[in-house]
Design a protein around this motif. Structure first.
Motif, mmCIF file in Angstrom:
data_model
loop_
_atom_site.group_PDB
_atom_site.id
_atom_site.type_symbol
_atom_site.label_atom_id
_atom_site.label_comp_id
_atom_site.label_asym_id
_atom_site.label_seq_id
_atom_site.Cartn_x
_atom_site.Cartn_y
_atom_site.Cartn_z
ATOM 1 N N LEU A 71 0.375 -1.000 0.027
ATOM 2 C CA LEU A 71 0.103 -0.203 0.425
ATOM 3 C C LEU A 71 1.015 1.275 0.118
ATOM 4 C CD1 LEU A 71 -2.640 -1.657 2.511
ATOM 5 C CD2 LEU A 71 -2.596 -0.441 -0.198
ATOM 6 N N GLN A 72 1.899 1.557 1.072
ATOM 7 C CA GLN A 72 2.713 2.514 0.669
ATOM 8 C C GLN A 72 2.942 3.020 -0.630
ATOM 9 O OE1 GLN A 72 5.641 1.973 3.900
ATOM 10 N NE2 GLN A 72 7.043 0.236 2.250
ATOM 11 N N MET A 73 3.749 1.725 -1.832
ATOM 12 C CA MET A 73 3.880 1.800 -2.511
ATOM 13 C C MET A 73 3.026 2.638 -3.866
ATOM 14 S SD MET A 73 7.182 1.919 -1.686
ATOM 15 C CE MET A 73 8.451 1.897 -3.208
ATOM 16 N N LEU A 74 1.682 2.463 -3.461
ATOM 17 C CA LEU A 74 1.249 3.117 -4.366
ATOM 18 C C LEU A 74 0.874 4.556 -4.895
ATOM 19 C CD1 LEU A 74 -1.710 1.613 -3.074
ATOM 20 C CD2 LEU A 74 -1.579 0.796 -5.172
ATOM 21 N N THR A 75 1.982 5.091 -4.397
ATOM 22 C CA THR A 75 2.165 6.701 -4.960
ATOM 23 C C THR A 75 3.014 7.143 -5.663
ATOM 24 O OG1 THR A 75 3.194 6.398 -2.572
ATOM 25 C CG2 THR A 75 0.893 7.379 -2.602
ATOM 26 N N VAL A 76 3.866 6.309 -5.983
ATOM 27 C CA VAL A 76 4.864 5.894 -6.262
ATOM 28 C C VAL A 76 4.594 5.689 -8.159
ATOM 29 C CG1 VAL A 76 6.610 6.399 -4.276
ATOM 30 C CG2 VAL A 76 5.721 4.207 -5.780
ATOM 31 N N ASP A 77 5.889 6.119 -9.310
ATOM 32 C CA ASP A 77 5.792 5.637 -10.519
ATOM 33 C C ASP A 77 5.652 4.123 -10.503
ATOM 34 O OD1 ASP A 77 5.418 7.683 -11.047
ATOM 35 O OD2 ASP A 77 7.152 8.995 -11.462
ATOM 36 N N GLY A 181 4.035 7.900 -17.013
ATOM 37 C CA GLY A 181 3.117 9.225 -16.237
ATOM 38 C C GLY A 181 2.097 8.788 -15.351
ATOM 39 N N LEU A 182 2.049 7.695 -14.962
ATOM 40 C CA LEU A 182 1.231 6.916 -13.697
ATOM 41 C C LEU A 182 1.891 6.571 -12.242
ATOM 42 C CD1 LEU A 182 -1.065 4.163 -16.083
ATOM 43 C CD2 LEU A 182 -1.827 7.312 -15.757
ATOM 44 N N VAL A 183 0.654 6.625 -11.277
ATOM 45 C CA VAL A 183 1.695 6.280 -10.216
ATOM 46 C C VAL A 183 0.472 5.229 -9.903
ATOM 47 C CG1 VAL A 183 2.309 8.497 -9.095
ATOM 48 C CG2 VAL A 183 0.089 7.906 -8.463
ATOM 49 N N GLY A 184 1.340 3.673 -8.869
ATOM 50 C CA GLY A 184 -0.159 2.876 -8.919
ATOM 51 C C GLY A 184 -1.376 3.311 -8.308
ATOM 52 N N ARG A 280 -0.269 12.453 -4.950
ATOM 53 C CA ARG A 280 0.266 14.007 -4.691
ATOM 54 C C ARG A 280 1.398 13.252 -5.499
ATOM 55 N NH1 ARG A 280 2.824 14.138 1.420
ATOM 56 N NH2 ARG A 280 0.266 14.085 2.117
ATOM 57 N N ARG A 281 0.928 14.239 -6.893
ATOM 58 C CA ARG A 281 1.684 14.311 -8.308
ATOM 59 C C ARG A 281 3.150 15.310 -8.085
ATOM 60 N NH1 ARG A 281 -0.576 10.394 -10.528
ATOM 61 N NH2 ARG A 281 -2.766 11.018 -10.625
ATOM 62 N N PHE A 282 4.370 15.065 -8.328
ATOM 63 C CA PHE A 282 5.948 15.789 -8.404
ATOM 64 C C PHE A 282 6.211 16.519 -9.756
ATOM 65 C CE2 PHE A 282 10.435 15.673 -7.739
ATOM 66 C CZ PHE A 282 10.211 16.708 -7.128
ATOM 67 N N ASP A 283 6.353 17.441 -9.422
ATOM 68 C CA ASP A 283 6.391 17.685 -10.923
ATOM 69 C C ASP A 283 8.318 18.732 -10.033
ATOM 70 O OD1 ASP A 283 4.983 18.057 -12.762
ATOM 71 O OD2 ASP A 283 4.531 19.663 -13.024
ATOM 72 N N LEU A 417 7.197 11.383 -3.419
ATOM 73 C CA LEU A 417 8.751 12.492 -3.837
ATOM 74 C C LEU A 417 8.304 13.795 -3.536
ATOM 75 C CD1 LEU A 417 9.370 10.909 -7.811
ATOM 76 C CD2 LEU A 417 10.919 10.801 -5.416
ATOM 77 N N ALA A 418 6.584 14.150 -3.180
ATOM 78 C CA ALA A 418 6.329 15.630 -2.813
ATOM 79 C C ALA A 418 6.916 15.639 -1.599
ATOM 80 C CB ALA A 418 4.952 16.110 -3.671
ATOM 81 N N GLY A 419 7.412 17.184 -1.405
ATOM 82 C CA GLY A 419 7.371 17.129 0.270
ATOM 83 C C GLY A 419 8.196 15.986 0.555
ATOM 84 N N TRP A 420 9.042 15.345 -0.127
ATOM 85 C CA TRP A 420 10.843 14.146 0.880
ATOM 86 C C TRP A 420 11.317 14.891 -0.139
ATOM 87 C CZ3 TRP A 420 13.187 10.897 -2.070
ATOM 88 C CH2 TRP A 420 14.515 10.346 -1.358
#
Length: 503
Positions: A71-77, A181-184, A280-283, A417-420
């Motif tokens: 679950l903690q990896m659903l937010t990464v590419d 361009g997708l996160v999990g 949280r998208r990261f640019d 990535l955003a905030g880290w």
């Protein structure tokens, strides 16, 4: 599949520039500057011939509940890795085309039969909360058998030398990877149910690039390469008529039964009204990347030097190399001496947690970090930096890993990535233990390995086994353009590497 499906788009993919990750679809001929033309997209389902039970329909598909590690990896590419292969032999040296693609699609379907949950879809179940409460969601992998995406593309203007030869990795490589361009969480959030797995076969002028993209919310790098190895071995074993003996494949079967700590609820309830709330998208700022090869002799020398300088337990080869990278990147960034810098390493839990087998086909990876000021990293030597990394990894014993996973559901924290991310961080994933160059699909070993645009930020260093074996290593280093230019001009750093991944 109807024409509105997101997998039906065709056209020419042009190498795209950061920070935007989405591939631009443009019209025109494949001779456009290093263009990648998509010939076809389809959904490949697990082959019943390889696993007679995998294609059976039932009223209720099997459900794989995701663990805290998942679950903690659903937010990464997505995990995006691929290998560059020579051109298959054929009349006049023209091997490839339809027969090649069908062979790879067929062997991919057979491999998918062994990894049939990856042909499923993420599913979200919502629970309505009380007054003032958003409610909860659970996320699972439903083994629906809907299939994985399979893309056939052509890059007629790109050669093997274009990809493997330069020090700097050409941006066209990013276009060799699907599901970009997708996160999990995107696979289950919103109106589209994206596949969790996709493969792309890109025919080059004189070679073939075979790539996969896998949702990091369902599996980690070990499982990724397990599937990739299975696919290549099945393809290698196939006869001219596409026949093969499944029993001849020596790759062990994957283990899909998930490990949960005893005190962790199953399924895990996430305290959000919608899954989209965790994204949280990261640019990030534009980056460039280079590919470096550390010969076995250089690795041995770095390890010997690190251990000679360090007091305490033996330093591994990998951590000795990473310490060398950390010091050089810190120099190249010209950080103030008092600024804190950190090195985050992804550490596998197989072999650390007894109930997690080596063939575990989920996420079994956590992060640890070593921290110091830039001045300390530069002044205290290779052994000191390597010892700092070694202590961070050693802190992840079984007790710490189990306790952390058991507590996670009380205060869910995701990989962002955003905030880290910050301009003084370095992070390394993948492993030199993964079998990359054994992926012969039936006409020769890979000549290079590369990754896609996923998670490409300033400070990313992805490590691989070296093409020459024997303890050699390969590494993709991603930095801000100015810092990368200084890194590759640093004689103290570059004396340990060669700048090509080819024989």
């Amino acid at each position: 599949m109807n024409s509105s499906s997101p997998w039906r788009n065709e056209g020419v993919l042009k190498a795209h520039q950061p920070p935007k990750k989405k591939v631009t679809v443009m019209e025109g001929s494949a001779s456009a500057c290093h263009g990648v033309r998509v010939v076809s997209r389809r959904l490949v389902r697990p082959s019943p011939a390889s696993n007679p039970g995998c294609g059976a329909t039932s009223p209720e598909p099997e459900t794989v509940h995701l663990t805290p590690w998942d679950l903690q990896m659903l937010t990464v590419d997505h995990i995006q890795k691929g290998v560059l292969l020579p051109k298959p032999p054929g009349p006049g040296g023209g091997g490839g085309g339809y027969q090649l693609v069908e062979r790879l699609a067929s062997s991919f379907a057979r491999a998918l039969a062994r990894f049939h949950p990856f042909a499923g879809r993420l599913a979200v179940e919502k629970t309505r909360g009380r007054s003032g409460d958003d409610g909860t969601v659970t996320v699972s992998l439903r083994c629906t058998g809907d299939g994985a995406e399979f893309v056939h593309a052509v890059a007629a203007g790109v050669t093997v030398a274009d990809v493997a030869g330069p020090l700097h990795v050409p941006r066209v490589v990013w276009s060799f990877f699907p599901l970009d361009g997708l996160v999990g969480a995107d696979a289950a959030a919103g109106s589209r149910a994206w596949p969790v797995l996709a493969a792309q076969v890109t025919e080059l002028a004189d070679g073939v690039f075979v790539a996969m993209s896998l949702n990091h919310g369902v599996a980690d790098g070990t499982a990724f390469w397990h599937l990739f190895n299975t696919w290549s071995r099945i393809s290698r074993s196939m006869g001219g008529a596409g026949e093969h003996d499944d029993c001849a494949i020596s790759v062990p079967p994957p283990v899909f039964e998930r490990w949960f700590p005893d005190s962790c609820p199953v399924p895990v309830l996430l305290p959000f009204g919608k899954l989209e709330q965790i994204v949280r998208r990261f640019d990030g700022a534009p980056v460039e990347e280079c590919f470096l090869a550390f010969p076995a002799e250089s690795v041995r020398e770095l390890k010997a030097r690190a251990n000679a300088e360090a007091a305490g337990p033996s330093i591994s080869s990998l951590l000795s190399v990473l310490a060398h990278v950390w010091r050089a990147v810190t120099r190249a960034r010209r950080l103030p001496r008092q600024q804190e810098t950190s090195y985050t390493v992804l550490v596998g839990c197989r072999g650390r947690v007894r109930r997690v087998p080596q063939a575990y086909a989920g996420n079994a990876v956590v992060r640890c970090a070593a921290r110091a000021t830039a001045g300390e990293v530069l002044s205290n030597g290779l052994g000191w930096a390597a010892s700092l990394l070694s202590r961070a990894v050693a802190s992840l014993d079984e007790t710490a890993l189990v306790d952390s996973a058991a507590r996670w559901h009380r205060d869910p924290r995701f990989a962002y990535l955003a905030g880290w991310w910050h301009p003084a961080v370095v992070v390394t994933g993948n492993s030199p233990r993964f079998d990359v160059f054994g992926n012969d699909f039936g006409w020769g070993r890979p000549v290079a390995v590369r990754s896609g645009g996923a998670n490409k930020v300033d400070g990313r260093a992805t490590v691989y086994e070296g093409i020459d074996g024997g303890g050699s290593m390969g590494m993709e280093v991603c930095l801000a353009p100015e810092a990368l230019a200084r890194l590759v001009a640093d004689d103290g750093f570059m004396s340990a590497v060669t700048t090509t991944g080819r024989r």
